[in-house]
Design an enzyme around this catalytic site. Structure first.
Site, PDB file in Angstrom:
ATOM      1  N   CYS A 141      -3.171   8.526   3.467  1.00  0.00           N
ATOM      2  CA  CYS A 141      -2.967   7.955   2.131  1.00  0.00           C
ATOM      3  C   CYS A 141      -4.163   8.201   1.239  1.00  0.00           C
ATOM      4  O   CYS A 141      -4.045   8.231   0.020  1.00  0.00           O
ATOM      5  CB  CYS A 141      -2.701   6.464   2.256  1.00  0.00           C
ATOM      6  SG  CYS A 141      -3.942   5.627   3.265  1.00  0.00           S
ATOM      7  N   GLU A 186       0.887  -1.167   0.000  1.00  0.00           N
ATOM      8  CA  GLU A 186       0.000   0.000   0.000  1.00  0.00           C
ATOM      9  C   GLU A 186       0.918   1.208   0.000  1.00  0.00           C
ATOM     10  O   GLU A 186       1.597   1.472   0.985  1.00  0.00           O
ATOM     11  CB  GLU A 186      -0.863   0.013   1.273  1.00  0.00           C
ATOM     12  CG  GLU A 186      -1.677  -1.241   1.509  1.00  0.00           C
ATOM     13  CD  GLU A 186      -2.868  -1.346   0.572  1.00  0.00           C
ATOM     14  OE1 GLU A 186      -3.237  -0.332  -0.039  1.00  0.00           O
ATOM     15  OE2 GLU A 186      -3.397  -2.450   0.427  1.00  0.00           O
TER      16      GLU A 186
HETATM   17  P1  NAP Z   1       8.440   4.972   4.574  1.00  0.00           P
HETATM   18  O1  NAP Z   1       9.545   5.886   4.853  1.00  0.00           O
HETATM   19  O2  NAP Z   1       8.453   4.221   3.301  1.00  0.00           O
HETATM   20  O3  NAP Z   1       8.375   3.958   5.816  1.00  0.00           O
HETATM   21  C1  NAP Z   1       7.370   3.002   5.909  1.00  0.00           C
HETATM   22  C2  NAP Z   1       7.812   1.887   6.831  1.00  0.00           C
HETATM   23  O4  NAP Z   1       8.861   1.155   6.212  1.00  0.00           O
HETATM   24  C3  NAP Z   1       8.366   2.351   8.168  1.00  0.00           C
HETATM   25  O5  NAP Z   1       7.918   1.477   9.169  1.00  0.00           O
HETATM   26  C4  NAP Z   1       9.860   2.231   7.985  1.00  0.00           C
HETATM   27  O6  NAP Z   1      10.551   2.057   9.198  1.00  0.00           O
HETATM   28  C5  NAP Z   1       9.910   0.980   7.151  1.00  0.00           C
HETATM   29  N1  NAP Z   1      11.161   0.774   6.444  1.00  0.00           N
HETATM   30  C6  NAP Z   1      11.933   1.679   5.805  1.00  0.00           C
HETATM   31  N2  NAP Z   1      13.000   1.080   5.253  1.00  0.00           N
HETATM   32  C7  NAP Z   1      12.902  -0.249   5.549  1.00  0.00           C
HETATM   33  C8  NAP Z   1      13.707  -1.398   5.274  1.00  0.00           C
HETATM   34  N3  NAP Z   1      14.824  -1.311   4.563  1.00  0.00           N
HETATM   35  N4  NAP Z   1      13.311  -2.596   5.755  1.00  0.00           N
HETATM   36  C9  NAP Z   1      12.160  -2.714   6.462  1.00  0.00           C
HETATM   37  N5  NAP Z   1      11.374  -1.653   6.763  1.00  0.00           N
HETATM   38  C10 NAP Z   1      11.727  -0.436   6.299  1.00  0.00           C
HETATM   39  O7  NAP Z   1       7.034   5.713   4.599  1.00  0.00           O
HETATM   40  P2  NAP Z   1       6.480   6.757   5.685  1.00  0.00           P
HETATM   41  O8  NAP Z   1       7.218   8.026   5.536  1.00  0.00           O
HETATM   42  O9  NAP Z   1       6.399   6.128   7.038  1.00  0.00           O
HETATM   43  O10 NAP Z   1       4.984   6.924   5.179  1.00  0.00           O
HETATM   44  C11 NAP Z   1       4.581   7.854   4.223  1.00  0.00           C
HETATM   45  C12 NAP Z   1       4.194   7.199   2.940  1.00  0.00           C
HETATM   46  O11 NAP Z   1       3.296   6.120   3.187  1.00  0.00           O
HETATM   47  C13 NAP Z   1       3.447   8.129   2.013  1.00  0.00           C
HETATM   48  O12 NAP Z   1       4.048   8.093   0.772  1.00  0.00           O
HETATM   49  C14 NAP Z   1       2.035   7.559   1.949  1.00  0.00           C
HETATM   50  O13 NAP Z   1       1.415   7.731   0.702  1.00  0.00           O
HETATM   51  C15 NAP Z   1       2.228   6.146   2.257  1.00  0.00           C
HETATM   52  N6  NAP Z   1       1.036   5.586   2.890  1.00  0.00           N
HETATM   53  C16 NAP Z   1       0.259   4.755   2.167  1.00  0.00           C
HETATM   54  C17 NAP Z   1      -0.876   4.195   2.731  1.00  0.00           C
HETATM   55  C18 NAP Z   1      -1.744   3.249   1.951  1.00  0.00           C
HETATM   56  O14 NAP Z   1      -2.583   2.594   2.552  1.00  0.00           O
HETATM   57  N7  NAP Z   1      -1.590   3.152   0.662  1.00  0.00           N
HETATM   58  C19 NAP Z   1      -1.201   4.484   4.049  1.00  0.00           C
HETATM   59  C20 NAP Z   1      -0.390   5.351   4.762  1.00  0.00           C
HETATM   60  C21 NAP Z   1       0.736   5.898   4.172  1.00  0.00           C
HETATM   61  P3  NAP Z   1      11.375   3.262   9.876  1.00  0.00           P
HETATM   62  O15 NAP Z   1      10.382   4.277  10.265  1.00  0.00           O
HETATM   63  O16 NAP Z   1      12.030   2.594  11.025  1.00  0.00           O
HETATM   64  O17 NAP Z   1      12.318   3.762   8.838  1.00  0.00           O
END
Ligand code: NAP
Length: 522
Positions: free
Chosen positions: A295, A256
């Site tokens: 999102c 997602e």
């Molecule tokens: P993100 O930076 O991609 O992080 C998402 C998750 O991935 C965090 O828990 C992060 O942990 C983890 N992560 C990062 N690198 C990783 C790795 N190498 N291995 C395992 N886990 C890893 O996203 P965000 O800034 O939290 O969220 C914002 C984005 O989410 C936006 O673009 C939004 O559109 C999207 N979003 C989508 C939905 C949907 O349902 N489609 C819902 C909500 C948000 P750490 O925090 O520890 O780095």
């Protein structure tokens, strides 16, 4: 300062090195630290697979449903405490914190109740059975059984409670243990949620694990019986789903990701009509709720050319009334962004968009917040941009600014054109279409449907009951094609597909009926 702990291998783990600091986004004061130093991720997965999996699979659907209802109740009982924590660590207003927490408890309860439809069984029947031989004695059925691995649930920062709960509800009902990994920056609420569940002793040992801090080599240890359910940015998703082990093992991965959701005012809608009012209310809410860090928030607003100036004026007026600041101040109606990184990305992203869509309301810059020290806090006021050549607005259709930012895009009012423009977003979670015409809605569905996970049809007939396009109701699918990640969550029992293997069963009808708990006439 509080040190967040992880819950792994049946106990709490507190690291003593390698910390990331979590901040109060309204004051920039450190509130907690998290680290996964010292965690053996292989052991975490083994514990979940070998303890949690069998314990859950021993329970029938009704018992798993009870477990989910108990989880929901345990969290609901601590609602006020969790709301306060959310204000401190995510900067949300009380109303936005409730949206997250009630989404969590509501979804857990919904899946708990849905278990009734599956009855006292451990196997889900998938569709109608059919005669395979000359007579009905040789029979065929499709069934679903839980995978024997662990479901790793990685979530974004914006919904620290709802994010894990919506995934966990489906996985646990299906019969899979979960390893929950919240985004580190807002993990305080998730950590407390899991602490509450463990204290309440509502889940068998090994069913829930929690990772607070970096995921280390967790993902690289998944195999073919595990599941990776990811919510976050498209960039992280791309990195994760390309991991060698996931490709070799054909591990199930659900993504997602980003989404440039659209709200469309159709050409048949008259100014000041009920549908017009619904459109304005929804768009305003979808820009400002959770400071636009949703999102499903509306990023692109399509309005017929002849109404563009009126809509711009009405929206700007409402956005101008928003009080941005520290949610601890009762006059504040919109909180800060969740972190310094999010603020930086929102400012930078808006600057890029403004290169092709001038700002018509707001500044696109950090602002001082009401009730906050000047110069402190990740505050960003609602910002509206406009581009009168929607077809050529390249970045507006490609770049998601994850904050209270949307772009007004006038178009000719036809359903076909609206759908073409919506599709330029490359796949989204939700497209909302406001019209009282069945013909317009049918054209929009046919043309924009393949590019949308959900189409929300706003009209005067449903205006009174509609919760808005941004709510991920557990009855309806959440997810979307293309840019949105190609995943599917929720949607009632459909959510269990990710966590179960579909098996084609062939055998005597009597035996199949005994296995599936179904009866029918020979
Ligand atoms: P993100 O930076 O991609 O992080 C998402 C998750 O991935 C965090 O828990 C992060 O942990 C983890 N992560 C990062 N690198 C990783 C790795 N190498 N291995 C395992 N886990 C890893 O996203 P965000 O800034 O939290 O969220 C914002 C984005 O989410 C936006 O673009 C939004 O559109 C999207 N979003 C989508 C939905 C949907 O349902 N489609 C819902 C909500 C948000 P750490 O925090 O520890 O780095």
């Amino acid at each position: 300062m509080k040190t967040l702990r992880s819950y792994v291998c049946g106990g709490w783990h507190e690291a003593d090195t390698g910390f990331t600091t979590l901040y109060n986004p309204s004051t920039e004061e450190p509130v907690a630290q998290a680290s996964t130093a010292g965690i053996d991720f292989g052991a975490v997965l083994t514990y979940a697979r070998e303890r949690g999996g069998p314990a859950l699979r021993e329970l029938d659907f009704l018992a798993r449903g009870e477990l989910l209802k108990n989880m929901s109740k345990a969290l609901y009982d601590k609602r006020d405490e969790l709301i306060a924590l959310s204000l401190e660590n995510t900067g949300t207003t009380r109303r936005d914190a409730k949206f997250d927490l009630d989404g969590a408890t509501g979804t857990l309860h919904y899946y708990g109740a849905l278990a009734q439809t599956l009855g006292p069984n451990r196997v889900m029947v998938d569709g109608e059975g059919q005669k395979l031989g000359r007579s009905a004695r040789f029979w065929g059925e499709h069934v679903r059984v839980p995978l024997h691995g662990a479901a790793v649930l990685i979530n974004a920062f914006n919904f620290p409670a709802w994010g894990f709960a919506e995934k966990a509800a489906a996985a646990i009902l299906a019969g899979m243990p979960v390893v929950i990994k919240p985004a580190t920056s807002t993990a305080m609420v998730t950590e407390r949620c899991i602490e509450i569940l463990i204290e309440a002793d509502v889940v068998p040992d090994g069913v829930i694990s929690l990772i607070c801090g970096a995921a280390g080599d967790l993902v690289s240890r998944l195999d073919s019986q595990d599941v990776l359910a990811f919510t976050g940015s498209a960039n992280t998703a791309l990195k994760l789903k390309g991991a060698d082990n996931l490709l070799h093992e054909c591990t199930r991965v659900n993504v997602e990701a980003d989404s440039l959701n659209a709200a469309v005012l159709a050409g048949d809608v008259e100014p000041s009509s009920e549908t017009w009012g619904l459109f304005l209310n929804d768009v305003f809410r979808e820009i400002t709720q959770k400071s636009g860090q949703k999102c499903t928030a509306v990023r692109r607003i399509f309005v017929p050319q002849e109404h563009a100036d009126t809509i711009q004026a009405e929206l700007s007026q409402r956005l101008g009334d928003v009080v941005v600041g520290n949610p601890a101040d009762p006059s504040v109606t919109m909180g800060p962004l969740a972190s310094a990184a999010q603020l930086h990305d929102a400012v930078e992203g808006t600057r890029r968009l403004a290169g092709e869509a001038p700002i018509v309301h707001g500044s696109g810059e950090r602002v001082d917040g009401v009730g906050a020290e000047p110069g402190k806090g990740y505050f960003f006021a609602p910002t509206l941009l406009r581009n009168d050549e929607a077809e050529h607005a390249d970045l507006v259709h490609h770049h998601e600014v994850f904050g209270p930012v949307a772009t007004l895009l006038p178009y000719d009012g036809s359903a076909a054109k609206a759908a073409t423009l919506v599709a330029m977003g490359g796949g989204s979670l939700v497209a909302s279409y406001y019209s009282d015409s069945d013909d317009h809605a049918a054209t929009f569905l046919a043309e924009a449907g393949p590019f949308s996970g959900r189409i929300y049809l706003g009209s005067e007939k449903m205006a009174e009951q509609a919760p808005g396009s941004g709510v991920a109701l557990p009855q309806s699918l959440h997810g979307g094609p293309g840019r949105a990640g190609g995943g599917e969550e929720l949607g009632g029992l459909r959510a269990l597909n990710l966590y179960t293997q579909r098996v084609a069963l062939q055998g005597s009808r009597k035996m199949l009926q005994n296995l599936t708990g179904t009866t029918s006439e020979e």
